[in-house]
Every structure is written in structure tokens, then in C-alpha cells.
Design a protein around this motif. Structure first.
Motif, PDB file in Angstrom:
ATOM      1  N   ASP A 137       0.883  -1.168   0.000  1.00 22.29           N
ATOM      2  CA  ASP A 137       0.000   0.000   0.000  1.00 22.29           C
ATOM      3  C   ASP A 137       0.920   1.216   0.000  1.00 22.29           C
ATOM      4  O   ASP A 137       1.481   1.579   1.038  1.00 22.29           O
ATOM      5  CB  ASP A 137      -0.911  -0.006   1.225  1.00 22.29           C
ATOM      6  CG  ASP A 137      -1.891   1.164   1.239  1.00 22.29           C
ATOM      7  OD1 ASP A 137      -1.695   2.119   0.448  1.00 22.29           O
ATOM      8  OD2 ASP A 137      -2.839   1.145   2.034  1.00 22.29           O
ATOM      9  N   VAL A 138       1.099   1.819  -1.171  1.00 24.70           N
ATOM     10  CA  VAL A 138       2.101   2.881  -1.299  1.00 24.70           C
ATOM     11  C   VAL A 138       1.750   4.096  -0.448  1.00 24.70           C
ATOM     12  O   VAL A 138       2.566   4.534   0.376  1.00 24.70           O
ATOM     13  CB  VAL A 138       2.308   3.267  -2.777  1.00 24.70           C
ATOM     14  CG1 VAL A 138       3.338   4.392  -2.887  1.00 24.70           C
ATOM     15  CG2 VAL A 138       2.771   2.059  -3.588  1.00 24.70           C
ATOM     16  N   PRO A 139       0.550   4.669  -0.567  1.00 26.38           N
ATOM     17  CA  PRO A 139       0.242   5.820   0.282  1.00 26.38           C
ATOM     18  C   PRO A 139       0.239   5.477   1.773  1.00 26.38           C
ATOM     19  O   PRO A 139       0.602   6.303   2.619  1.00 26.38           O
ATOM     20  CB  PRO A 139      -1.148   6.252  -0.186  1.00 26.38           C
ATOM     21  CG  PRO A 139      -1.290   5.692  -1.557  1.00 26.38           C
ATOM     22  CD  PRO A 139      -0.534   4.396  -1.522  1.00 26.38           C
ATOM     23  N   GLY A 140      -0.170   4.230   2.094  1.00 22.41           N
ATOM     24  CA  GLY A 140      -0.217   3.812   3.492  1.00 22.41           C
ATOM     25  C   GLY A 140       1.116   3.358   4.046  1.00 22.41           C
ATOM     26  O   GLY A 140       1.213   3.011   5.224  1.00 22.41           O
ATOM     27  N   ARG A 141       2.153   3.305   3.216  1.00 20.73           N
ATOM     28  CA  ARG A 141       3.515   2.927   3.612  1.00 20.73           C
ATOM     29  C   ARG A 141       3.589   1.502   4.177  1.00 20.73           C
ATOM     30  O   ARG A 141       4.318   1.233   5.138  1.00 20.73           O
ATOM     31  CB  ARG A 141       4.085   3.936   4.614  1.00 20.73           C
ATOM     32  CG  ARG A 141       4.212   5.336   4.038  1.00 20.73           C
ATOM     33  CD  ARG A 141       4.877   6.302   5.004  1.00 20.73           C
ATOM     34  NE  ARG A 141       5.096   7.598   4.389  1.00 20.73           N
ATOM     35  CZ  ARG A 141       6.145   7.912   3.625  1.00 20.73           C
ATOM     36  NH1 ARG A 141       7.078   7.016   3.399  1.00 20.73           N
ATOM     37  NH2 ARG A 141       6.270   9.112   3.099  1.00 20.73           N
ATOM     38  N   ALA A 143       4.785  -1.998   3.066  1.00 16.65           N
ATOM     39  CA  ALA A 143       5.567  -2.714   2.054  1.00 16.65           C
ATOM     40  C   ALA A 143       5.773  -4.144   2.530  1.00 16.65           C
ATOM     41  O   ALA A 143       6.877  -4.549   2.888  1.00 16.65           O
ATOM     42  CB  ALA A 143       6.897  -2.015   1.811  1.00 16.65           C
ATOM     43  N   LEU A 144       4.703  -4.915   2.537  1.00 19.17           N
ATOM     44  CA  LEU A 144       4.727  -6.271   3.082  1.00 19.17           C
ATOM     45  C   LEU A 144       4.960  -7.251   1.930  1.00 19.17           C
ATOM     46  O   LEU A 144       4.044  -7.935   1.458  1.00 19.17           O
ATOM     47  CB  LEU A 144       3.408  -6.560   3.798  1.00 19.17           C
ATOM     48  CG  LEU A 144       3.345  -7.821   4.668  1.00 19.17           C
ATOM     49  CD1 LEU A 144       4.438  -7.835   5.722  1.00 19.17           C
ATOM     50  CD2 LEU A 144       1.974  -7.934   5.315  1.00 19.17           C
ATOM     51  N   THR A 145       6.212  -7.326   1.481  1.00 19.06           N
ATOM     52  CA  THR A 145       6.525  -8.115   0.295  1.00 19.06           C
ATOM     53  C   THR A 145       7.989  -8.507   0.286  1.00 19.06           C
ATOM     54  O   THR A 145       8.815  -7.891   0.975  1.00 19.06           O
ATOM     55  CB  THR A 145       6.201  -7.312  -0.983  1.00 19.06           C
ATOM     56  OG1 THR A 145       6.512  -8.091  -2.133  1.00 19.06           O
ATOM     57  CG2 THR A 145       7.003  -6.020  -1.039  1.00 19.06           C
ATOM     58  N   VAL A 146       8.302  -9.523  -0.519  1.00 26.03           N
ATOM     59  CA  VAL A 146       9.692  -9.919  -0.723  1.00 26.03           C
ATOM     60  C   VAL A 146      10.199  -9.439  -2.079  1.00 26.03           C
ATOM     61  O   VAL A 146      11.330  -9.743  -2.454  1.00 26.03           O
ATOM     62  CB  VAL A 146       9.857 -11.451  -0.624  1.00 26.03           C
ATOM     63  CG1 VAL A 146       9.439 -11.954   0.741  1.00 26.03           C
ATOM     64  CG2 VAL A 146       9.073 -12.148  -1.725  1.00 26.03           C
ATOM     65  N   ASN A 147       9.391  -8.697  -2.828  1.00 24.98           N
ATOM     66  CA  ASN A 147       9.787  -8.273  -4.164  1.00 24.98           C
ATOM     67  C   ASN A 147      10.983  -7.331  -4.104  1.00 24.98           C
ATOM     68  O   ASN A 147      10.944  -6.291  -3.445  1.00 24.98           O
ATOM     69  CB  ASN A 147       8.618  -7.580  -4.866  1.00 24.98           C
ATOM     70  CG  ASN A 147       8.851  -7.438  -6.356  1.00 24.98           C
ATOM     71  OD1 ASN A 147       9.740  -6.723  -6.788  1.00 24.98           O
ATOM     72  ND2 ASN A 147       8.039  -8.127  -7.149  1.00 24.98           N
ATOM     73  N   ALA A 148      12.037  -7.674  -4.834  1.00 31.68           N
ATOM     74  CA  ALA A 148      13.309  -6.956  -4.738  1.00 31.68           C
ATOM     75  C   ALA A 148      13.236  -5.522  -5.238  1.00 31.68           C
ATOM     76  O   ALA A 148      14.100  -4.701  -4.892  1.00 31.68           O
ATOM     77  CB  ALA A 148      14.386  -7.703  -5.516  1.00 31.68           C
ATOM     78  N   VAL A 149      12.240  -5.172  -6.026  1.00 36.07           N
ATOM     79  CA  VAL A 149      12.122  -3.794  -6.515  1.00 36.07           C
ATOM     80  C   VAL A 149      11.916  -2.814  -5.367  1.00 36.07           C
ATOM     81  O   VAL A 149      12.191  -1.628  -5.489  1.00 36.07           O
ATOM     82  CB  VAL A 149      10.989  -3.690  -7.563  1.00 36.07           C
ATOM     83  CG1 VAL A 149      10.621  -2.246  -7.858  1.00 36.07           C
ATOM     84  CG2 VAL A 149      11.421  -4.381  -8.854  1.00 36.07           C
ATOM     85  N   LEU A 150      11.467  -3.333  -4.223  1.00 34.93           N
ATOM     86  CA  LEU A 150      11.260  -2.455  -3.061  1.00 34.93           C
ATOM     87  C   LEU A 150      12.579  -1.943  -2.487  1.00 34.93           C
ATOM     88  O   LEU A 150      12.575  -1.137  -1.547  1.00 34.93           O
ATOM     89  CB  LEU A 150      10.441  -3.176  -1.995  1.00 34.93           C
ATOM     90  CG  LEU A 150       8.914  -3.093  -2.124  1.00 34.93           C
ATOM     91  CD1 LEU A 150       8.405  -1.703  -1.819  1.00 34.93           C
ATOM     92  CD2 LEU A 150       8.440  -3.543  -3.501  1.00 34.93           C
ATOM     93  N   LEU A 155       8.803   5.009  -3.298  1.00 37.27           N
ATOM     94  CA  LEU A 155       7.747   4.375  -4.076  1.00 37.27           C
ATOM     95  C   LEU A 155       6.798   5.461  -4.598  1.00 37.27           C
ATOM     96  O   LEU A 155       6.328   6.293  -3.821  1.00 37.27           O
ATOM     97  CB  LEU A 155       6.970   3.386  -3.215  1.00 37.27           C
ATOM     98  CG  LEU A 155       7.806   2.310  -2.500  1.00 37.27           C
ATOM     99  CD1 LEU A 155       6.892   1.387  -1.702  1.00 37.27           C
ATOM    100  CD2 LEU A 155       8.622   1.512  -3.510  1.00 37.27           C
ATOM    101  N   PRO A 156       6.497   5.451  -5.905  1.00 39.03           N
ATOM    102  CA  PRO A 156       5.630   6.488  -6.464  1.00 39.03           C
ATOM    103  C   PRO A 156       4.169   6.248  -6.100  1.00 39.03           C
ATOM    104  O   PRO A 156       3.601   5.200  -6.414  1.00 39.03           O
ATOM    105  CB  PRO A 156       5.858   6.358  -7.972  1.00 39.03           C
ATOM    106  CG  PRO A 156       6.220   4.915  -8.169  1.00 39.03           C
ATOM    107  CD  PRO A 156       6.973   4.503  -6.937  1.00 39.03           C
ATOM    108  N   GLY A 183       2.249   6.690 -10.606  1.00 36.45           N
ATOM    109  CA  GLY A 183       2.258   6.141  -9.258  1.00 36.45           C
ATOM    110  C   GLY A 183       1.133   5.154  -9.039  1.00 36.45           C
ATOM    111  O   GLY A 183       0.224   5.007  -9.858  1.00 36.45           O
ATOM    112  N   PHE A 184       1.199   4.462  -7.883  1.00 31.71           N
ATOM    113  CA  PHE A 184       0.230   3.412  -7.587  1.00 31.71           C
ATOM    114  C   PHE A 184      -0.289   3.537  -6.163  1.00 31.71           C
ATOM    115  O   PHE A 184       0.332   4.170  -5.308  1.00 31.71           O
ATOM    116  CB  PHE A 184       0.874   2.039  -7.818  1.00 31.71           C
ATOM    117  CG  PHE A 184       1.161   1.764  -9.258  1.00 31.71           C
ATOM    118  CD1 PHE A 184       0.216   1.145 -10.060  1.00 31.71           C
ATOM    119  CD2 PHE A 184       2.356   2.171  -9.838  1.00 31.71           C
ATOM    120  CE1 PHE A 184       0.466   0.923 -11.402  1.00 31.71           C
ATOM    121  CE2 PHE A 184       2.612   1.957 -11.178  1.00 31.71           C
ATOM    122  CZ  PHE A 184       1.661   1.330 -11.964  1.00 31.71           C
ATOM    123  N   ALA A 185      -1.440   2.921  -5.949  1.00 31.55           N
ATOM    124  CA  ALA A 185      -2.050   2.919  -4.618  1.00 31.55           C
ATOM    125  C   ALA A 185      -1.755   1.587  -3.934  1.00 31.55           C
ATOM    126  O   ALA A 185      -0.874   1.493  -3.085  1.00 31.55           O
ATOM    127  CB  ALA A 185      -3.553   3.168  -4.728  1.00 31.55           C
TER     128      ALA A 185
END
Length: 666
Positions: A137-141, A143-150, A155-156, A183-185
Motif C-alpha cells: 500500500d504505497v500511500p499507506g507505507r 511494504a509487506l513483500t519480498v519483491n526486490a524492486v522495493l 515508491l511512487p 504512481g500506484f495505490a
């Protein structure tokens, strides 16, 4: 706490199997939550460590203090089941399972997943995954993920949300969008989709005030009814839903047993499903990433004809690259009040002239949308290139921009002003074609229920005589026919007649040499029957039919698709139906008016519609047959997998089925 809150706004997150080694995947969620500013409480769970990356760790969920809203499970093997048990005991409402080895690992894994989800439901724990890379949840901050792009620094944020079967695609869309200033939500990886599925997530996003457009990356559709209901809810909320679907090959169609099944394979059925749901379907991944500004705040255009797009450009070659693509998609390029198909300002462009040309086109009733093509200035002079576009008086008419050079700053400036901009002519044309093909969700027409004829079996196979009986019970006129039995093969059908081998095992009689046409008298019939039975010894009898003729031959088909459910088809019929591939497809049932709309889209039926002064056939009778066959979908527990009339002869008055095929479910 609601499901949406537990997923996207948890007050405390437990990371089950969190690693103390920063290089491991299982260390990423803790690092990413801290890096991107998560304000809630993070609880690492590690059976062998009391501290993980500077945070106090606990041996199990049972030992962790305080309420926990969301558990992210990364442990292997049977420990996933133990983690779910602990979630239930602690009252954790949602668990995301990153671990694999479930339905992704074959039949044994699928059975294990089924047991896991059954137990989770008993415990009151909702599950995202297994095999899920998590959510953002980008606006909510969050980042519950293992995706390396994080690993990216920032984050936009935006108003576009994304649901994906592929976890890797979360990072792909996020990073590629950032390069364009988009950007994304909220972004979610559904993984195996064992419990919380795409449809339920679309429904949550339809209610989310921070989401304006919903993007889907689909490998399959596991619950078509739930997704259909969710997309209708999104439409009612003014939130477009866009889908990119993998697997457009015809592999599934190769297993079909009727012409209808071969034509209406999985991808064609999905096209009909997306249209009926009001989902915008795109062909390219680039389009999925870039299309949101073109759709945001808009409703389906529901165009009753081919779209017309006006083009204004400062580069003739750049414009032509898109115009060619638009033409391939059936979109006409127009320049109102001009003999040229485009407004080319290459030699005369000024900012004022460019803006004025755009304003004129956006206000003109002679086009449905406007495309602005910008040349080399977009790369080094973004203000000069983009300012005339963002100053234009935009209205309900869509405006798209194609930038011919690599021009990130211009892309970002356009994105900032909510203008849809594209980096390739292919994605630009794909987006415009998808927009103009967009329709409001279909409404299920009220239709009379149907019943299975009492004299027909519900198991096994139907022969052609039984198929015609089924069609007649639905209200479809059938050719006059009689079943002629040995030894004399007597019948009362007046000559000339057709003779067909009667066998439920013969699906395509022409290919099997089981049809004889234009038989003039009894002597010829006897000769043809002897030859026919020599070719087809399995025939138990012969069906004798009246010879029919009319204006056109149509194919009318029905199929209970395993993914989207019942569908109905109408097309140019005869033995070459599969070669022509000229048909229209809808979800079943359809009304007679909807069936007429389908008929209007089939080029090969133009003769029936009175093309260029030709005598007009009975289009309404054909529409009635299409609607009638579609009512197979209304038979409770219908045993029909595929049904087909090919051909249905359309006459000046009326239409008649002269060949029938019904394939039963196994």
C-alpha cells in the motif's frame, strides 16, 4: 477489523520465519517495512533468534505480545500449517503465505493446500496465497513483500491499484510506472488464490477511496462469478477495470469436439466474458502500465460503430507509425474540416497553434478521440513540447499522447497533469483500441426458463435426431426428417431428400462420408444408403431429411466454458466455418435483441442483412434461434457441454436447423 484494514492497514504485522541475514528473501519484508516508513508494530518470529535486524524476535506467535492484524508466513514445510494454527489461536484475521509447495507443486501439493485452507476457515483466518509475494500500500507505507524492486528509495504514489497472479509483476509494474512518472495505490500478489481471490480484491478496491483505476495481471480466472460481480461494483463506483491475460494460444481449442468449441476456445470465451463484465482488455503489458490516465474518471464509450480518432502531430513519420496500428485495429483516422487524415504541423508548429489545433479537435463532433504525436523536442525541451498539450481544453473526449523519442521528463510532466502518454506506437494504438472497445457491463436479460425434454437421456451421447428434438424443445424449427430403420428404410419425406448415417459416435458427418445430398427418388436413395452404410458400418439407422435452401447458412453454437460458463455463438456456417472464423460470441443466455447485435457483427451474414440491395433474409428468425439455443444455460443441471446447429438455413421468412450436434458432459 475489516478484511481491507487487516490487509492494507494492519496495526501490527508478524513476520513468521523472518531471517537475520539481510541477503535472504525472508529478511526483505522487515527491511522494506522499515525502509518505506511503516508506522505500525513489526513482530519478527524466529525459532532460533531473539533479535532480527535490530528488532526483538519471538520464538512463536504464541509468545509475541499484543494484538496482531496480519501474519506474513515465510517458513517451509509443515511449519506453515503450524503457523496457521497459531494465527487461529491468537485471533490473527489475515495470513499471507509466501511459502510454496502447495497447488503449485502438483496433486499432492494441491491436496495439502485444500486441507490448509479448510483448517484456516475453521479457525477464522483468511489467507492470501500460498506462493504470494505479498502486497504493497504505497500511500499507506505498507511494504509487506519480498519483491526486490522495493529496494528502490521511494515508491511512487498514485490512484491506480494492481492485482496480479504473478508476484514478480508487482515490481515490474511499480518500477516501469515510476520511470514514466506514474504512481500506484495498492498492489497485491494473489499467488495460488486459494482463499482471498482476484474478485474479492477487486471488490475491496472498488470500495477504496484511494483507488480510481484497477489493473489485473491474470494467468487464469478461478472464480468468474465473483470477479464479474466485483467488476460491476467497480463500474458502479466509476472505477475502470483493465485486464492483461496471459495465454492467448489456441491450445484449449484443440481439444474441442464441435466447430463451436474450436472457434470459441478459451481466449475467445474470455473476450466475451471481459466485454460482458465491462473489463477493458489490453494486448500488451506496456499498455497495462500506461493506460490508467486514459481511463481514470471516464465511463465506457459504448460506441455503436467504428471509432474515429483525430491526429495532430509535429512529426509525420511518428504519426504514421501509430495511424498504421490504429488502422489494423479497425479505428479510422480523421481530420475534421481537412482533406488530410492528420493535422500535420511539422513546418508551422508554435505552442499557440498546437494548442489551438488540439482545442478544435477536442471540441469537434467529427471524432471520438484525439491523439497528439510529439517529435524530438519531447526529449530535450519537455516544457516546449508538452506545455501546448497540457494547456488544451480537455473534456470528456479522450486525449492520448505518443512521444517518438525516449523522453522521461515529458512522460512525467504529462503524468503529473493526468494526460495518458505512451512510449511506443504499439502500446498507444492498443490503448486507444481497448478504450473504444470498452462497453458497460451487460445486464442479464430476463429469459424464460428451459427444461430438459423428458424423452431424451441426460447421459451418454445424443444422435442427430435427438439433437434436433432438443433444439425443437427450445423453440428452434427443425428440418422435416424421419429416422429410416432397416431393412426397408421406409420414410414419408417428399423427394428430393438428404440421407445421413445416424450415430452418436459421428461428430462431423461430412468428414466421415456420412452425408448424401439431393437424392431424387427411392431408387437413388437405396443405392446411396448401401454405399453410405459401407462407409459408416457403425450407423444404427439412416436419417432422411427434406432438402432445404435459403439466403445463407449460419452456425449457431453453445458451449459451457469451464472458465467463464455458458457462451453462445453465431457465425457464417457450413463446412468451412472453422476456416472463416467469422463469428460473434456472448455469454449465455442472450435476448433476441442482443442476438441481432451479434448477427450484425458477422461479415459473412451480410447477405441476410440485405447487403447492397440484396433480398433481406429473416434476421429476426435467426436471432430467435440464437436466443433459444442460449437458453440451454437456464436448464437446471444442464448436461450439455457443447451444442451446435450447422447449418441453420436462413430463409426470406423463417430459419430452419438442418444439422444438429450435442456433446454431453462427461
Amino acid at each position: 477489523m475489516t478484511l481491507a484494514q487487516a490487509l492494507f492497514a494492519p496495526r501490527a504485522v508478524a513476520l513468521v520465519g523472518a531471517s537475520g541475514d539481510p541477503a535472504k528473501n525472508s529478511a526483505r519484508p522487515l527491511r522494506f517495512l522499515k525502509k518505506h516508513g511503516y508506522a505500525g508494530r513489526v513482530v519478527p518470529i524466529n525459532a532460533s533468534r531473539s533479535e532480527v535486524l535490530g528488532e526483538r524476535a519471538f520464538g512463536s506467535l504464541a509468545e509475541a505480545p499484543g494484538a496482531i492484524d496480519h501474519a506474513f508466513i515465510m517458513t517451509p514445510g509443515d511449519s506453515v500449517e503450524r503457523a496457521i494454527e497459531e494465527c487461529g489461536a491468537r485471533g490473527v484475521p489475515v495470513a499471507t503465505i509466501f511459502s510454496d509447495g502447495f497447488a503449485d507443486a502438483g496433486p499432492e501439493g494441491a491436496a495439502r493446500q485444500e486441507r490448509l485452507i479448510a483448517r484456516a476457515r475453521e479457525l477464522g483466518v483468511r489467507v492470501l496465497g500460498p506462493n504470494s509475494m505479498g502486497l504493497i500500500d504505497v500511500p499507506g507505507r505498507v511494504a509487506l513483500t519480498v519483491n526486490a524492486v522495493l529496494e528502490m528509495d521511494a515508491l511512487p504514489a498514485g490512484t491506480t491499484s494492481f492485482v496480479s497472479h504473478s508476484g514478480t509483476m508487482l515490481g515490474t509494474v511499480l518500477s516501469r510506472g515510476a520511470a514514466r512518472g506514474l504512481g500506484f495505490a495498492k498492489l497485491v500478489s494473489v499467488g495460488n488464490e486459494s482463499d482471498i481471490g482476484t474478485g474479492e480484491l477487486v471488490e475491496l478496491l472498488a470500495e477504496d477511496p484511494g483507488t480510481k483505476v484497477i489493473l489485473l495481471f491474470l494467468e487464469t480466472i478461478r472464480d468468474s462469478a465473483t470477479l464479474a460481480a466485483a467488476t460491476r461494483k467497480a463500474h458502479a463506483a466509476g472505477k475502470p477495470v483493465v485486464a492483461y491475460k496471459l495465454g492467448r494460444s489456441r491450445l484449449g481449442a484443440a481439444l474441442a469436439r464441435s466447430h463451436t468449441g474450436a472457434l470459441a476456445g478459451e481466449d475467445a470465451a474470455l473476450d466475451a466474458y471481459f466485454r460482458d463484465c465491462g473489463i477493458v482488455r489490453v494486448d500488451q503489458l506496456e499498455t497495462l502500465i500506461e493506460i490508467a490516465p486514459l481511463l481514470s474518471g471516464r465511463m465506457p464509450p459504448n460506441l455503436p460503430r467504428a471509432a474515429r480518432v483525430a491526429v495532430v502531430t509535429t512529426t509525420g513519420g511518428g504519426a504514421a507509425s501509430v495511424v498504421d496500428r490504429l488502422g489494423l485495429r479497425g479505428i479510422e483516422t480523421v481530420a475534421p474540416d481537412s482533406k488530410s487524415p492528420i493535422v500535420d504541423l511539422t513546418m508551422t508548429a508554435t505552442a499557440e497553434r498546437y494548442t489551438a489545433a488540439l482545442d478544435d479537435l477536442l471540441a469537434s463532433p467529427g471524432c471520438d478521440g484525439v491523439l497528439a504525436v510529439v517529435g524530438s523536442s519531447a526529449q530535450f525541451h519537455p516544457q516546449l513540447a508538452v506545455e501546448p498539450i497540457v494547456r488544451s481544453k480537455r473534456n470528456a473526449k479522450p486525449l492520448a499522447v505518443f512521444l517518438t523519442p525516449q523522453a522521461e521528463r515529458s512522460l512525467a510532466l504529462l503524468a503529473e497533469r493526468g494526460v495518458a502518454a505512451f512510449r511506443t506506437p504499439e502500446a498507444c494504438a492498443d490503448a486507444l483500441a481497448a478504450y473504444f472497445a470498452w462497453r458497460s457491463p451487460g445486464t442479464r436479460a430476463a429469459a424464460a426458463s428451459a427444461e430438459w425434454p423428458s424423452g431424451l437421456p441426460r447421459r451418454g451421447r445424443l444422435d442427430e435426431a435427438q439433437a434436433l428434438t432438443l433444439f425443437a424443445s427450445l423453440g428452434i424449427p427443425a428440418v422435416a426428417h424421419a429416422v429410416a430403420q432397416p431393412p426397408g428404410y421406409a420414410h414419408a419425406i417428399p423427394y428430393p431428400v438428404a440421407a445421413k448415417a445416424l450415430s452418436a459416435d459421428i461428430l462431423h458427418k461430412t468428414e466421415a462420408g456420412a452425408v448424401c445430398l439431393g437424392i431424387a427418388d427411392r431408387a437413388e436413395l437405396d443405392r446411396e444408403i448401401r454405399a453410405l452404410l459401407a462407409r459408416v458400418p457403425a450407423a444404427r439407422a439412416v436419417m432422411v431429411q427434406k432438402m432445404e435452401s435459403g439466403f445463407a447458412e449460419a452456425i449457431v453454437g453453445y458451449r459451457d466454458d469451464p472458465v467463464v460458463g455458458p457462451i453462445v455463438l453465431v457465425g457464417a456456417g457450413g463446412t468451412l466455418a472453422e476456416i472463416y472464423k467469422d463469428y460473434a460470441l456472448r455469454l449465455a443466455p442472450v435476448s433476441e435483441d442482443e442476438a441481432e447485435e451479434m448477427i450484425a457483427k458477422v461479415k459473412g451474414l451480410a447477405t441476410v442483412r440485405g447487403y447492397r440491395g440484396l433480398p433481406r433474409g429473416d434476421v429476426r428468425a435467426l436471432a430467435k434461434a440464437v436466443a433459444a439455443l442460449s437458453r440451454l444455460a437456464l436448464i437446471a443441471g444442464s448436461p450439455v457441454a457443447e451444442a451446435e446447429i450447422n447449418p441453420l438455413i436462413v430463409k426470406r421468412e423463417g430459419a430452419v436447423a438442418v444439422d444438429g450436434l450435442v456433446v454431453m458432459k462427461e
